[in-house]
Design an enzyme around this catalytic site. Structure first.
Site, PDB file in Angstrom:
ATOM      1  N   ILE A  60       0.855  -1.194   0.000  1.00 21.89           N
ATOM      2  CA  ILE A  60       0.000   0.000   0.000  1.00 21.89           C
ATOM      3  C   ILE A  60       0.885   1.236   0.000  1.00 21.89           C
ATOM      4  O   ILE A  60       1.590   1.499   0.978  1.00 21.89           O
ATOM      5  CB  ILE A  60      -0.883   0.036   1.271  1.00 21.89           C
ATOM      6  CG1 ILE A  60      -1.734  -1.230   1.376  1.00 21.89           C
ATOM      7  CG2 ILE A  60      -1.752   1.282   1.296  1.00 21.89           C
ATOM      8  CD1 ILE A  60      -2.443  -1.366   2.727  1.00 21.89           C
ATOM      9  N   GLY A  61       0.862   2.001  -1.059  1.00 20.64           N
ATOM     10  CA  GLY A  61       1.714   3.194  -1.168  1.00 20.64           C
ATOM     11  C   GLY A  61       0.931   4.459  -0.859  1.00 20.64           C
ATOM     12  O   GLY A  61       0.641   5.242  -1.773  1.00 20.64           O
ATOM     13  N   GLU A  76      -9.887  -1.576   4.251  1.00 19.94           N
ATOM     14  CA  GLU A  76      -8.706  -1.760   5.088  1.00 19.94           C
ATOM     15  C   GLU A  76      -9.043  -1.671   6.577  1.00 19.94           C
ATOM     16  O   GLU A  76      -8.333  -2.215   7.413  1.00 19.94           O
ATOM     17  CB  GLU A  76      -7.677  -0.676   4.712  1.00 19.94           C
ATOM     18  CG  GLU A  76      -6.310  -0.932   5.280  1.00 19.94           C
ATOM     19  CD  GLU A  76      -5.297   0.143   4.863  1.00 19.94           C
ATOM     20  OE1 GLU A  76      -5.498   0.767   3.811  1.00 19.94           O
ATOM     21  OE2 GLU A  76      -4.329   0.331   5.610  1.00 19.94           O
TER      22      GLU A  76
HETATM   23  C1  LIG Z   1       3.048  -1.410  11.460  1.00 20.49           C
HETATM   24  C2  LIG Z   1       2.697  -0.323  10.484  1.00 20.49           C
HETATM   25  C3  LIG Z   1       2.485  -0.651   9.163  1.00 20.49           C
HETATM   26  C4  LIG Z   1       2.175   0.360   8.241  1.00 20.49           C
HETATM   27  N1  LIG Z   1       2.010   0.006   6.931  1.00 20.49           N
HETATM   28  C5  LIG Z   1       1.752   0.966   6.018  1.00 20.49           C
HETATM   29  C6  LIG Z   1       1.642   0.635   4.628  1.00 20.49           C
HETATM   30  O1  LIG Z   1       1.759  -0.532   4.241  1.00 20.49           O
HETATM   31  N2  LIG Z   1       1.420   1.622   3.736  1.00 20.49           N
HETATM   32  C7  LIG Z   1       1.275   2.933   4.134  1.00 20.49           C
HETATM   33  O2  LIG Z   1       1.045   3.785   3.261  1.00 20.49           O
HETATM   34  N3  LIG Z   1       1.391   3.296   5.435  1.00 20.49           N
HETATM   35  C8  LIG Z   1       1.624   2.341   6.378  1.00 20.49           C
HETATM   36  N4  LIG Z   1       1.757   2.693   7.708  1.00 20.49           N
HETATM   37  C9  LIG Z   1       1.724   4.102   8.073  1.00 20.49           C
HETATM   38  C10 LIG Z   1       0.521   4.536   8.897  1.00 20.49           C
HETATM   39  O3  LIG Z   1      -0.644   4.562   8.129  1.00 20.49           O
HETATM   40  C11 LIG Z   1       0.906   5.911   9.476  1.00 20.49           C
HETATM   41  O4  LIG Z   1       1.920   5.694  10.419  1.00 20.49           O
HETATM   42  C12 LIG Z   1      -0.245   6.608  10.124  1.00 20.49           C
HETATM   43  O5  LIG Z   1      -1.238   6.922   9.180  1.00 20.49           O
HETATM   44  C13 LIG Z   1       0.219   7.878  10.850  1.00 20.49           C
HETATM   45  O6  LIG Z   1       0.992   8.688  10.035  1.00 20.49           O
HETATM   46  P1  LIG Z   1       2.430   9.236  10.527  1.00 20.49           P
HETATM   47  O7  LIG Z   1       3.222   8.060  11.017  1.00 20.49           O
HETATM   48  O8  LIG Z   1       3.001  10.075   9.440  1.00 20.49           O
HETATM   49  O9  LIG Z   1       2.109  10.129  11.790  1.00 20.49           O
HETATM   50  P2  LIG Z   1       1.655  11.659  11.813  1.00 20.49           P
HETATM   51  O10 LIG Z   1       0.627  11.886  10.778  1.00 20.49           O
HETATM   52  O11 LIG Z   1       2.876  12.506  11.804  1.00 20.49           O
HETATM   53  O12 LIG Z   1       0.956  11.741  13.241  1.00 20.49           O
HETATM   54  C14 LIG Z   1       1.719  11.832  14.456  1.00 20.49           C
HETATM   55  C15 LIG Z   1       0.739  11.928  15.604  1.00 20.49           C
HETATM   56  O13 LIG Z   1      -0.071  13.105  15.455  1.00 20.49           O
HETATM   57  C16 LIG Z   1      -1.450  12.787  15.460  1.00 20.49           C
HETATM   58  N5  LIG Z   1      -2.151  13.641  14.484  1.00 20.49           N
HETATM   59  C17 LIG Z   1      -1.791  13.875  13.194  1.00 20.49           C
HETATM   60  N6  LIG Z   1      -2.705  14.653  12.603  1.00 20.49           N
HETATM   61  C18 LIG Z   1      -3.673  14.899  13.508  1.00 20.49           C
HETATM   62  C19 LIG Z   1      -4.910  15.622  13.490  1.00 20.49           C
HETATM   63  N7  LIG Z   1      -5.323  16.276  12.397  1.00 20.49           N
HETATM   64  N8  LIG Z   1      -5.658  15.636  14.610  1.00 20.49           N
HETATM   65  C20 LIG Z   1      -5.266  14.991  15.734  1.00 20.49           C
HETATM   66  N9  LIG Z   1      -4.103  14.284  15.813  1.00 20.49           N
HETATM   67  C21 LIG Z   1      -3.328  14.243  14.721  1.00 20.49           C
HETATM   68  C22 LIG Z   1      -1.519  11.317  15.024  1.00 20.49           C
HETATM   69  O14 LIG Z   1      -2.695  10.694  15.519  1.00 20.49           O
HETATM   70  C23 LIG Z   1      -0.250  10.748  15.664  1.00 20.49           C
HETATM   71  O15 LIG Z   1      -0.498  10.422  17.011  1.00 20.49           O
HETATM   72  C24 LIG Z   1       2.059   1.715   8.659  1.00 20.49           C
HETATM   73  C25 LIG Z   1       2.264   2.035  10.010  1.00 20.49           C
HETATM   74  C26 LIG Z   1       2.592   1.039  10.921  1.00 20.49           C
HETATM   75  C27 LIG Z   1       2.814   1.413  12.362  1.00 20.49           C
END
Ligand SMILES: Cc1cc2nc3c(=O)[nH]c(=O)nc-3n(C[C@H](O)[C@H](O)[C@H](O)COP(=O)(O)OP(=O)(O)OC[C@H]3O[C@@H](n4cnc5c(N)ncnc54)[C@H](O)[C@@H]3O)c2cc1C
Length: 380
Positions: free
Chosen positions: A120-121, A239
Site C-alpha cells: 500500500i503506497g 482496510e
Molecule cells: C506497522 C505499520 C504498518 C504500516 N504500513 C503501512 C503501509 O503498508 N502503507 C502505508 O502507506 N502506510 C503504512 N503505515 C503508516 C501509517 O498509516 C501511518 O503511520 C499513520 O497513518 C500515521 O501517520 P504518521 O506516522 O506520518 O504520523 P503523523 O501523521 O505525523 O501523526 C503523528 C501523531 O499526530 C497525530 N495527528 C496527526 N494529525 C492529527 C490531526 N489532524 N488531529 C489529531 N491528531 C493528529 C496522530 O494521531 C499521531 O499520534 C504503517 C504504520 C505502521 C505502524
C-alpha cells in the site's frame, strides 16, 4: 469447494489443522503481517483467495459473507496470511472495479492463485495522517507516466510484485484532494529503491521506497486521472473494517485461556476466580460486539456502499481491544512474557507486547479515526 458456510468453516479449520500437524506453519498472533508465500499458494490452490471475484479473473464467485468466514477462521487460527493479505483484501477489489481490462486479466488470476503480492503506497515521509498532502508525483509522458518521490512505512514492499500508490498528478491549480491519482507500480523495475525500516523487535516488515523516474503505462492507472482521493478513501473502508482489526491477538487469547484452564490452580479449584472469569467474559463480549459490527459493514461493502465512518468506528474500537488483550493477561497468567521458543505462550505474549503499539497506528491513528467519527456524527 464446500457448499454451505458451515462446511466452508470446517474446511478452513481442517486445512489449518493439517498445516500445523505437518509442521508447515506455527500459529501466531498478528499473523496477517507474517509473510509465507508457500502457504499463500496453498490457500490459492484451495480456492480461498479472490473468493468473490468473477471466474474469468481467477475468482470463485462466492459471497462476501463466505469470504468473511474464511478470513475470520484463518486469523483466529493465527495462520500466516501476510504474503497475500493486501492484494486479496483491497488491491484486487480496486483493480476489479477501477482497473483497466489488461490489469484485471493479467493480475487478478495471479492474486487468486496466491502468486502475486501487493503493498500500500499511501504514507509519505511528511504526510502519514494527512494523505491529501502527498507530494510524490506522476508526470504524463508520451508512453505513460514517470514517477518520482518517496513512500514510507510500506509493509511488505520488499516481497511485493506491485504497489498501489497515491500520487500527485494535478498542477498547482488543482485542489489538495483534487490533483491525486492511484497507479499500479511494478516494483521490479530500475529506479525503485526499497530500503528496510526495522521495527521495535528488530523485524523487517515495513520499508521506505524512493522512485527515481520510474515508469507506469497508461493502463496501470486506477480509475480516472484526478479520482485518487475517492479511490483511496474507498480502499480504506476495506482496510479498516475487517476481522483483522480485532482478531490480531485472538490466537494469543485462546492460547492463554487454554493454559489457564489447564493450570494447576484452576484444576485444584475446579474453576476460575470470579474476577478472572469476569475479565475473560468482558473480553469475549467485546469481541462478539465487534464481530457483529464488522460483519454488518461487510454487508454494506457488498451493496457497493462506502461506510467510511462505520469502518473508522470498527478500527478504533477493534484495535484498542486487540491491544488490550496482552495487557489484561498480566493479571491472569502466572508467568512472564519472554522471547524464546517461538511456539511457547511466553514468547508469543512477549512478541505481541512488542507489536501492540503499532495496532492502533497502522491504517490510520485513533485521533484521525475519532475526528472522522466526530464529523460523521455532526460534532465537528
Ligand atoms: C506497522 C505499520 C504498518 C504500516 N504500513 C503501512 C503501509 O503498508 N502503507 C502505508 O502507506 N502506510 C503504512 N503505515 C503508516 C501509517 O498509516 C501511518 O503511520 C499513520 O497513518 C500515521 O501517520 P504518521 O506516522 O506520518 O504520523 P503523523 O501523521 O505525523 O501523526 C503523528 C501523531 O499526530 C497525530 N495527528 C496527526 N494529525 C492529527 C490531526 N489532524 N488531529 C489529531 N491528531 C493528529 C496522530 O494521531 C499521531 O499520534 C504503517 C504504520 C505502521 C505502524
Amino acid at each position: 469447494m464446500p457448499k454451505t458456510e458451515g462446511e466452508l468453516r470446517a474446511s478452513v479449520r481442517e486445512l489449518v489443522r493439517q498445516e500445523v500437524e505437518a509442521g508447515r506453519i506455527i500459529p501466531q498472533s498478528n499473523s496477517w503481517s507474517i509473510h509465507d508465500a508457500a502457504f499463500s499458494r496453498r490457500l490459492g490452490q484451495a480456492g480461498f483467495l479472490g473468493m468473490t471475484w468473477p471466474r474469468r479473473y481467477g475468482g470463485h464467485e462466492r459471497s462476501t459473507l463466505e469470504r468473511y468466514v474464511v478470513v475470520e477462521e484463518l486469523l483466529a487460527a493465527g495462520a500466516p496470511v501476510g504474503a497475500h493479505w493486501v492484494a486479496d483484501r483491497q488491491s484486487g477489489y480496486q483493480i476489479l472495479h477501477h482497473g483497466s481490462e489488461r490489469a484485471r486479466a493479467e493480475i487478478l488470476p495471479r492474486i487468486a492463485a496466491g502468486e502475486c503480492f501487493f503493498g500500500i503506497g499511501m504514507s509519505e515521509p511528511d504526510s502519514g495522517s494527512d494523505l491529501a498532502a502527498v507530494r510524490s508525483r506522476a508526470r504524463k509522458t508520451a508512453d505513460g507516466w514517470r514517477i518520482s518521490g518517496s513512500k514510507i512505512w510500506t509493509s511488505g514492499a520488499h516481497h511485493a510484485h506491485y504497489l498501489i500508490a497515491l500520487l500527485r498528478t494535478g498542477g498547482p491549480e488543482a485542489q489538495r484532494q483534487g490533483g491525486l491519482t492511484q497507479f499500479i507500480i511494478d516494483t521490479r523495475q530500475s529506479g525503485i529503491e526499497i530500503r528496510p525500516i526495522y521495527n521495535l523487535y528488530g523485524g523487517h516488515d515495513f520499508n521506505q521506497i524512493t522512485f527515481d523516474d520510474c515508469w507506469v503505462p497508461d493502463d496501470m492507472m486506477i480509475g480516472e486521472e484526478g479520482s485518487g482521493w475517492d479511490r483511496v478513501t474507498g480502499e480504506l473502508a476495506f482496510e479498516r473494517s475487517g476481522p483483522d482489526r480485532f482478531l490480531t491477538t485472538f490466537p494469543l487469547l485462546t492460547k492463554a485461556l487454554t493454559a489457564l484452564s489447564d493450570s494447576a490452580q484452576c484444576a485444584q479449584a475446579g474453576q476460575l476466580a470470579d474476577q478472572d472469569a469476569a475479565q475473560i467474559g468482558r473480553m469475549l463480549s467485546h469481541l462478539m460486539a465487534l464481530r457483529t459490527m464488522s460483519g454488518s459493514i461487510a454487508g454494506m461493502l457488498e451493496q457497493g456502499e462506502q461506510p467510511l465512518v462505520e469502518a473508522a468506528l470498527v478500527k478504533d474500537l477493534g484495535t484498542a481491544f486487540e491491544r488490550e488483550i496482552p495487557e489484561r493477561l498480566r493479571s491472569l497468567l502466572p508467568l512472564e512474557a519472554m522471547l524464546g521458543d517461538e511456539r511457547s505462550l511466553a514468547h508469543q505474549w512477549g512478541m505481541t507486547m512488542l507489536q501492540a503499539p503499532s495496532f492502533t497506528l497502522r491504517g490510520g491513528t485513533r485521533e484521525i479515526l475519532r475526528g472522522m467519527i466526530a464529523r460523521g456524527l455532526g460534532l465537528r
